[in-house]
Scaffold this active site. Structure first.
Site, mmCIF file in Angstrom:
data_model
loop_
_atom_site.group_PDB
_atom_site.id
_atom_site.type_symbol
_atom_site.label_atom_id
_atom_site.label_comp_id
_atom_site.label_asym_id
_atom_site.label_seq_id
_atom_site.Cartn_x
_atom_site.Cartn_y
_atom_site.Cartn_z
ATOM 1 N N ASP A 72 0.279 19.133 34.214
ATOM 2 C CA ASP A 72 1.024 18.839 35.004
ATOM 3 C C ASP A 72 0.774 17.143 35.492
ATOM 4 O O ASP A 72 -0.206 16.710 34.235
ATOM 5 C CB ASP A 72 1.051 19.476 36.152
ATOM 6 C CG ASP A 72 -0.050 20.165 36.913
ATOM 7 O OD1 ASP A 72 -1.126 18.919 36.454
ATOM 8 O OD2 ASP A 72 0.273 20.806 37.752
ATOM 9 N N SER A 73 0.447 16.825 36.239
ATOM 10 C CA SER A 73 0.090 15.207 36.571
ATOM 11 C C SER A 73 -1.872 15.170 36.512
ATOM 12 O O SER A 73 -1.787 14.330 36.132
ATOM 13 C CB SER A 73 0.508 14.925 38.623
ATOM 14 O OG SER A 73 -0.085 16.133 39.308
ATOM 15 N N LEU A 74 -2.300 15.828 36.389
ATOM 16 C CA LEU A 74 -3.572 16.408 36.279
ATOM 17 C C LEU A 74 -3.650 16.197 35.180
ATOM 18 O O LEU A 74 -5.231 15.364 34.329
ATOM 19 C CB LEU A 74 -4.413 17.472 36.555
ATOM 20 C CG LEU A 74 -4.126 17.624 37.800
ATOM 21 C CD1 LEU A 74 -4.307 19.228 38.928
ATOM 22 C CD2 LEU A 74 -5.328 16.481 39.051
ATOM 23 N N HIS B 109 -6.424 12.682 42.913
ATOM 24 C CA HIS B 109 -6.137 12.956 41.664
ATOM 25 C C HIS B 109 -7.198 12.941 41.156
ATOM 26 O O HIS B 109 -8.210 12.410 41.856
ATOM 27 C CB HIS B 109 -5.229 13.087 40.595
ATOM 28 C CG HIS B 109 -3.568 13.469 41.081
ATOM 29 N ND1 HIS B 109 -3.218 13.035 42.388
ATOM 30 C CD2 HIS B 109 -2.520 14.258 40.514
ATOM 31 C CE1 HIS B 109 -2.219 14.573 42.024
ATOM 32 N NE2 HIS B 109 -1.642 14.468 41.085
#
Length: 365
Positions: A155-157, A341
């Site tokens: 995902d965004s990570l 993040h």
């Protein structure tokens, strides 16, 4: 992970800067044999002959040109790019639109050039029309593919969301400009291992539940098979050259990072059970696709680590010798990227830890 940008990405599921470079509206077309004949890429692209189309973050193209200038042919209203010549970044292109961007003033000779898509723009299709040479120069044979291949799923990570930001507080525009998949832990790890790679990451998506319960009709698995994320039913056609020896799966943060909201069809127990079931099915899909020789590394962190470990333990007990669990060590991470993040520093630390972990795995490189 909490962010307005993630909400924008979930909704989508239902100019030039640096170093005195110049932009020009048109250029001679690349070799008539097609763009793919002159560039190397490991990313998921749709080959349309005169252009390569794509959506995932971190997609890169590598070529070789002789002469004092190289042009980069793009049609992309949304994504940002880095252009690298002979290993050094010489330009960052911000949502360049339809253009040929020229890098001039090179020494007269052969050069390697690399174009990399920095951010995740799943609502948009990007197009690359190849590298072109200035008059008197020439596009040379494409660089050879690397023998090692790694696929990163997340995902965004994993996408590198806001990793270059100087603040955790970011507007949507700041997230776009400060996300760089090319300095994510996956890209860094692959380059340390001299491997080609894919970063198949989609911000806000979970294995069964997206960030804050958004867009419940889809999840990461809805999009995994696609080359063009905004085209329902699209299926990436593997040209036969993508055979990763290692696949790293890091999904679960969005499933569990926010409380279940009223109206969602979950309890804590049913969500956990659905997650484990979907995860097991996803690993089976990867095993069927890549065969018994590929190592599958399932990443667990925080509240979902135990679920991932259980799925892996059950799969190992069933006879799969090449699936492994890695508990992500978040010690010392500053989470200074946008909306808490990973920062660029965090990605370097994680690349250190992942590279060390991989050294102990029996990967069939």
């Amino acid at each position: 992970m909490p962010s307005p940008w993630s909400r924008m990405l979930l909704a989508s599921a239902a100019s030039v800067v640096l170093l005195g470079t110049t932009t020009q509206a048109a250029a001679a077309a690349p070799d008539a044999k097609g763009v793919s004949a002159t560039v190397h890429t490991a990313g998921r692209v749709q080959d349309a002959g005169d252009v390569l189309r794509y959506s995932w973050p971190g997609v890169y193209f590598e070529g070789r040109v002789r002469g004092t200038a190289v042009g980069v042919v793009l049609d992309d209203p949304a994504a940002d790019y880095d252009v690298q010549v002979d290993g050094a970044t010489v330009a960052t292109l911000v949502a360049p639109g339809s253009t040929t961007h020229w890098i001039r003033g090179l020494r007269d000779g052969a050069h390697t050039v690399r174009l990399v898509k920095r951010n995740d723009t799943p609502w948009s299709t990007s197009s690359f029309g190849g590298f072109v040479a200035a008059p008197g120069g020439a596009v040379l044979a494409r660089p050879a593919a690397r023998s090692r291949q790694i696929e990163f799923i997340g995902d965004s990570l994993t996408a590198g969301y806001g990793n270059l930001s100087s603040s955790r507080d970011c507007t949507d525009e700041q997230v776009k400009r400060t996300t760089n998949a090319d300095v994510s832990y996956g890209a860094l790890t692959a380059r340390r291992l001299h491997a080609d790679y894919q970063v198949n990451a989609y911000s806000g998506q979970g294995m069964v539940r997206n960030y804050n319960g958004g867009s419940p009709e889809v999840n990461y698995r809805t999009f995994y098979d696609r080359a063009l994320l905004n085209v329902p039913g699209d299926v990436w056609q593997n040209p036969g050259t993508w055979r990763p020896q290692l696949v790293v799966v890091h999904l679960g943060t969005n499933d569990f990072s926010t409380p279940i909201t009223p109206g969602e069809p979950w309890t804590d127990e049913s969500l956990a059970a659905a997650y484990r079931g979907a995860y097991a099915g996803f690993l089976e899909k990867l095993r069927t696709r890549h065969g018994p020789g590929t190592t599958l590394l399932a990443v667990g962190a925080g509240s979902f680590a135990g679920h991932v470990e259980q799925v892996v333990r059950e799969r190992v007990a069933a006879g799969d010798r090449r699936v492994r669990f890695w508990r992500l060590d978040d010690t010392g991470l500053d989470l200074a990227g946008c909306h808490w993040h990973y920062s660029a520093r965090d990605h370097r630390l994680l690349a250190d830890r992942l590279t060390a972990h991989l050294a102990d795995l029996p990967i069939r490189w």
